[in-house]
Design a protein around this motif. Structure first.
Motif, short mmCIF file in Angstrom:
data_model
loop_
_atom_site.label_atom_id
_atom_site.label_comp_id
_atom_site.label_asym_id
_atom_site.label_seq_id
_atom_site.Cartn_x
_atom_site.Cartn_y
_atom_site.Cartn_z
N UNK A 206 6.22 -6.87 0.42
CA UNK A 206 6.96 -7.12 -0.10
C UNK A 206 6.84 -6.12 -1.89
N UNK A 207 5.46 -6.69 -1.74
CA UNK A 207 4.66 -6.53 -3.67
C UNK A 207 4.61 -4.21 -3.63
N UNK B 122 6.51 -6.42 -15.98
CA UNK B 122 7.32 -7.53 -15.80
C UNK B 122 6.75 -8.15 -14.76
N UNK B 123 6.79 -7.86 -13.94
CA UNK B 123 6.21 -8.20 -12.11
C UNK B 123 4.55 -8.51 -12.03
N UNK C 151 -0.21 -11.09 -12.04
CA UNK C 151 -1.18 -11.57 -12.46
C UNK C 151 -1.19 -13.14 -12.77
N UNK C 152 -0.68 -13.55 -13.49
CA UNK C 152 -0.81 -14.78 -13.70
C UNK C 152 -0.31 -15.81 -13.12
N UNK D 176 -4.14 -10.12 -6.62
CA UNK D 176 -3.49 -8.70 -6.61
C UNK D 176 -3.18 -7.91 -7.14
N UNK D 177 -3.83 -6.79 -6.80
CA UNK D 177 -3.40 -5.82 -7.74
C UNK D 177 -2.12 -4.92 -7.70
N UNK D 178 -1.74 -4.85 -8.89
CA UNK D 178 0.23 -4.55 -8.42
C UNK D 178 0.54 -3.06 -9.95
N UNK D 179 0.43 -2.16 -9.99
CA UNK D 179 0.91 -2.29 -11.11
C UNK D 179 -0.22 -1.55 -11.83
#
Length: 500
Positions: free
Chosen positions: A125-126, A268-269, A274-275, A495-498
Motif C-alpha cells: 500500500x505504501x 507528509x506521508x 518515519x515518525x 520504512x523507506x518511503x519517498x
C-alpha cells in the motif's frame, strides 16, 4: 451519495483477430473494454515480437475533438508510469478512432486487490501510494497542468514487479484557470471529488481527493472511499496511525481544506511513516531496538562500465567483518545473477528455481521487484546493495535517489567521459552531494579531471580486480575510504518511503 451510471461501449467493434491496421498492427485479441472504448492487443509487423495496445473509441461528430485532445495529451507526456502513445488514427467516416500505445503486461489494481481479498501487504500500500503521488506530481506540474480525474483501481495497472502504471486518459483534461466549473461531469462514484459532480472546477486537489479515496479503500479492505467515523474505525490496525489525519485531510469536501499538491502529500506521508518508526523515548531505543539498514545503490552511467562487477566487489567488502549483506539485482534484463547461481548450484544448463542464493556470506537476490526490496529493508540485513544496471532515467532511478550511498560507475576513458557528464546533467534537479563516482582502471589524471568537472571530491579509481568475490588489498583500500562512515552491526527496522 450521487448515483452515476458508467457508460459502456454500445457500438460494435470494427476490430477482430487477424485484422491489420495501417499495414503494420495485426490485431491479436481483445484485452479490455470500459467507458467508451475497446482495447486490443496487437503485434507490430515491422518489429516482430513487439506488442502494442490499440484503444478503439467512437464519438459523435461533435465530439471528434475529444479523442484528438486525448492523443495530443498523451503525446505530450513522458513518464515511466504513463503509457506512451506511438500512433494515432483520426476519426473515420463512422467516428471510430484508434490510439496505439504501450502494452502494459500485468493486472489492474482492482484484480490484484481482489486476489488478496482486500488484505494486500501494508508495504505494498505504501509503495503504490508513493508511486501514485510521484506520477500525480508529474501531471500536476506539467505545462499545461493535467488533471487525471478518474483515479480508481481499474485504471491502475501493476506490472509483475509491482510497478504502477496509470491507464485510460479518457477523461483527463488540461486545467483552465478561467473556468468556474467543469463542462462535463465525469469520474467514478466513490473515488471522484465532489466538485466533479457540478459544484466547481476540478483541479489538482480533485486528484488528491481521488488519491485519498483510493488510499482509504485499500486501507479498509475495499469497504470505504469516504471519510466517516465508521470508515475510520474500519482502517486496518497494521497501517501506520499517522496516516489517518492525512487521509482525513485528503477527503475534505471543500478543495481549499485539502492539501495543495501531490509533493506536499508525499512529504507528509514520508514524515508520518518515519515518525511511526521513531525510537521509543522511554526506552532509549526504537521499536525493534536496532540500527538502520544502509542502502548502497549502484548504477552505470552507460553500458559496459562494470556495474555488476563493482556491486559484487562492494558487497563482499562489506560482508568481510562489517555485517550481513544482501545484494539485489533490479536490472531484470541482465543474465549475470542467473549465471552466477547456475555456477554456484553446479548446474550450467538448468533454470535456477529460488531467486535467493548465497556466495561467501553474501545473500544474492536475483531479479528482485521493489516490493521485495521493501521487505528486505525491514529484515535482518545490515547492508543492502542494489545493482540497478545502466542509467535510463526511468523506473529504477527512484531507488538510486533513495539510497544512503548512491554509486555511479563510469568509464575512465576520456572519449566516454561525456556519458557521466550527460547523466549528471540530466539529473541536475536532484541533490548530488552524497553521490559517489567509481572509474574502474582510470588513471589519476582522469580522476582529477572528473572531480573538477563535477565539482565533487567523491570520484575514485578502482584498481584491477579480476575476481570481485575475492579480497583485494588495493580495492579494499579504496572502498574503505568511501564506506568508512557507514555504521555497521545491529540494525533497526525502517520504512523507506519517498525521497530523503
Amino acid at each position: 451519495m450521487l448515483k452515476v451510471r458508467e457508460q459502456h461501449m454500445n457500438h460494435p467493434s470494427k476490430l477482430h483477430a487477424g485484422l491489420t491496421m495501417g499495414g503494420r498492427y495485426e490485431i491479436v485479441r481483445k484485452i479490455g473494454e470500459g467507458g467508451m472504448s475497446h482495447v486490443y492487443l496487437a503485434e507490430d509487423l515491422k518489429l516482430p515480437g513487439k506488442l502494442w495496445a490499440v484503444k478503439e473509441s467512437v464519438s459523435d461528430p461533435g465530439q471528434y475533438g475529444s479523442i484528438r485532445d486525448e492523443a495530443q495529451l498523451l503525446i505530450s507526456l513522458s513518464h515511466a508510469r504513463l503509457p506512451r502513445i506511438v500512433d494515432f488514427f483520426p476519426p473515420d467516416e463512422d467516428g471510430y478512432t484508434y490510439l496505439v500505445m504501450d502494452y502494459i503486461q500485468g493486472i489492474t489494481l482492482e484484480k490484484y486487490f481482489a486476489g488478496y481479498r482486500g488484505r494486500i501487504p501494508v508495504d505494498s500500500i505504501l509503495q503504490l501510494a508513493d508511486q501514485l503521488l510521484e506520477v500525480l506530481d508529474y501531471l500536476h506540474t506539467h505545462e499545461p497542468v493535467i488533471i487525471f480525474r478518474d483515479l480508481k483501481p481499474s485504471n491502475i495497472m501493476l506490472t509483475e514487479h509491482l510497478e504502477l502504471r496509470l491507464i485510460d486518459f479518457g477523461i483527463a483534461r488540461n486545467y483552465k484557470r478561467e473556468q468556474a466549473q467543469d463542462t462535463v461531469k465525469l469520474g467514478t462514484v466513490g473515488f471522484a471529488a465532489p466538485e466533479q459532480y457540478g459544484s466547481g472546477q476540478s483541479d489538482a486537489r480533485s486528484d488528491l481527493y481521488g488519491f485519498g479515496a483510493l488510499l482509504l479503500y485499500l486501507s479498509t479492505g475495499g469497504a470505504h472511499t469516504e471519510w466517516t467515523e465508521k470508515a475510520e474505525r474500519s482502517i486496518r490496525p497494521d497501517l501506520p496511525r499517522k496516516l489517518m489525519p492525512i487521509m482525513r485531510k485528503l477527503l475534505q469536501t471543500s478543495p481549499e481544506n485539502r492539501y495543495a499538491s501531490a509533493a506536499e502529500v508525499r512529504e507528509e506521508i514520508a514524515a508520518a511513516v518515519r515518525l511511526e518508526m521513531k525510537p521509543d523515548a522511554r526506552r532509549g531505543k526504537d521499536i525493534a531496538g536496532r540500527k538502520s539498514t544502509q542502502v548502497i545503490a549502484v548504477m552505470g552511467a552507460s553500458g559496459g562500465t562494470g556495474t555488476t562487477h563493482t556491486a559484487i566487489a562492494i558487497s563482499h567488502f562489506l560482508a568481510r567483518g562489517r555485517g550481513k549483506v544482501a545484494l539485489i539485482e533490479m536490472n531484470v534484463r541482465s543474465p549475470a545473477f542467473r549465471r552466477i547461481q547456475q555456477i554456484v548450484d553446479g548446474d550450467r544448463s538448468g533454470s535456477p528455481g529460488s531467486r535467493k542464493f548465497e556466495v561467501q556470506g553474501v545473500d544474492y537476490w536475483r531479479q528482485t521487484a521493489r516490493s521485495d526490496v521493501i521487505s528486505l529493508l525491514s529484515g535482518s540485513y545490515d547492508y543492502v546493495v542494489i545493482d540497478l544496471g545502466t542509467y535510463r532515467e526511468r523506473e529504477r532511478l527512484e531507488e538510486f535517489l533513495r539510497a544512503d550511498v548512491p554509486v555511479i560507475v563510469a568509464s575512465g576513458a576520456e572519449w566516454r567521459q561525456q556519458d557521466i557528464l550527460d547523466m549528471v546533467h540530466g539529473l541536475s534537479r536532484y541533490p548530488q552531494q552524497k553521490w559517489v563516482y567509481f572509474l574502474p582502471l582510470a588513471g589519476g589524471d582522469a580522476v582529477q579531471r572528473l572531480r573538477r568537472q563535477l565539482n565533487s571530491p567523491h570520484v575514485f579509481s578502482l584498481p584491477l580486480q579480476m575476481d570481485p568475490f575475492d579480497k583485494s588489498e588495493e580495492t579494499d583500500k579504496v572502498l574503505g575510504r568511501v564506506f568508512q562512515g557507514l555504521p555497521g552491526g545491529q540494525r533497526r527496522r525502517r520504512f523507506r518511503f519517498g525521497l530523503t
